[in-house]
Design a protein around this motif. Structure first.
Motif, mmCIF file in Angstrom:
data_model
loop_
_atom_site.group_PDB
_atom_site.id
_atom_site.type_symbol
_atom_site.label_atom_id
_atom_site.label_comp_id
_atom_site.label_asym_id
_atom_site.label_seq_id
_atom_site.Cartn_x
_atom_site.Cartn_y
_atom_site.Cartn_z
ATOM 1 N N THR A 7 4.232 8.478 -0.221
ATOM 2 C CA THR A 7 3.821 7.240 -1.117
ATOM 3 C C THR A 7 3.418 7.654 -2.660
ATOM 4 N N ALA A 37 6.527 -3.169 -0.156
ATOM 5 C CA ALA A 37 5.529 -2.948 1.041
ATOM 6 C C ALA A 37 6.090 -1.613 1.679
ATOM 7 N N GLN A 42 3.910 0.412 4.271
ATOM 8 C CA GLN A 42 3.469 -0.799 5.032
ATOM 9 C C GLN A 42 4.436 -1.077 6.015
ATOM 10 N N HIS A 43 5.922 -0.524 5.954
ATOM 11 C CA HIS A 43 7.078 -0.895 6.839
ATOM 12 C C HIS A 43 7.848 0.375 7.015
ATOM 13 N N ARG A 73 -0.458 0.011 9.787
ATOM 14 C CA ARG A 73 -0.533 -1.159 8.719
ATOM 15 C C ARG A 73 -1.965 -1.560 8.282
ATOM 16 N N GLY A 74 -1.833 -1.988 7.180
ATOM 17 C CA GLY A 74 -3.264 -2.265 6.487
ATOM 18 C C GLY A 74 -3.559 -1.410 5.904
ATOM 19 N N SER A 75 -3.623 -1.605 4.337
ATOM 20 C CA SER A 75 -3.893 -0.343 3.348
ATOM 21 C C SER A 75 -5.063 -0.459 2.610
#
Length: 147
Positions: A7, A37, A42-43, A73-75
């Motif tokens: 990321t 996302a 997140q995906h 998931r959940g950032s």
């Protein structure tokens, strides 16, 4: 290499190349919200999309399999977000969550809106009092099934 590293590389490359999330989405042929996302971890991406991102963003080849992993998931690091923009979304849920729930139940019955079978759009709406943000959530209704 872990997802957080990938990321950071993506965000660094995006800044260096002057790319918007919308431009990247266009190159991938994917929706802007989904692309953003996914780029933020997140995906998971399919193999072809992951390879395209690696090429587009000049990432090391070992980033491709990381982009394909199902993420945690959940950032957010806190239950109540501190970033003002994210906090306002949280505040909307705090103020209007029960209203949204009541109206979903009134219209559809006992159930929930899916966040898995889900689309979201974010748009700028010109307004004489200042531009507005329009967020549209579209999730499949899932009725509760009591056996």
């Amino acid at each position: 290499m872990i997802r957080e590293d990938v990321t950071e590389l993506i965000l660094e490359s995006r800044r260096e190349k002057g790319l918007t999330f919308a431009a990247i989405a266009g190159k991938l042929g994917k929706p802007k919200v989904w692309t953003t996302a996914a780029l933020l971890g997140q995906h998971p991406m399919d193999a072809g999309t992951a390879e395209t991102v690696v090429d587009l963003m000049d990432l090391p080849s070992e980033a491709a399999p990381v982009l394909q992993e199902v993420p945690m998931r959940g950032s957010l690091d806190t239950d109540v977000p501190t970033d003002p923009t994210i906090y306002r979304i949280h505040e909307i849920t705090q103020v209007y969550g029960t209203t949204i729930k009541a109206l979903i139940h009134e219209e559809f019955g006992d159930g929930i809106m899916s966040a898995i079978n889900f689309n979201m759009e974010i748009e700028r709406v010109e307004h004489e009092g200042g531009d507005r943000v329009k967020i549209t959530y579209e999730g499949k209704f899932l009725p509760y099934q009591w056996s």
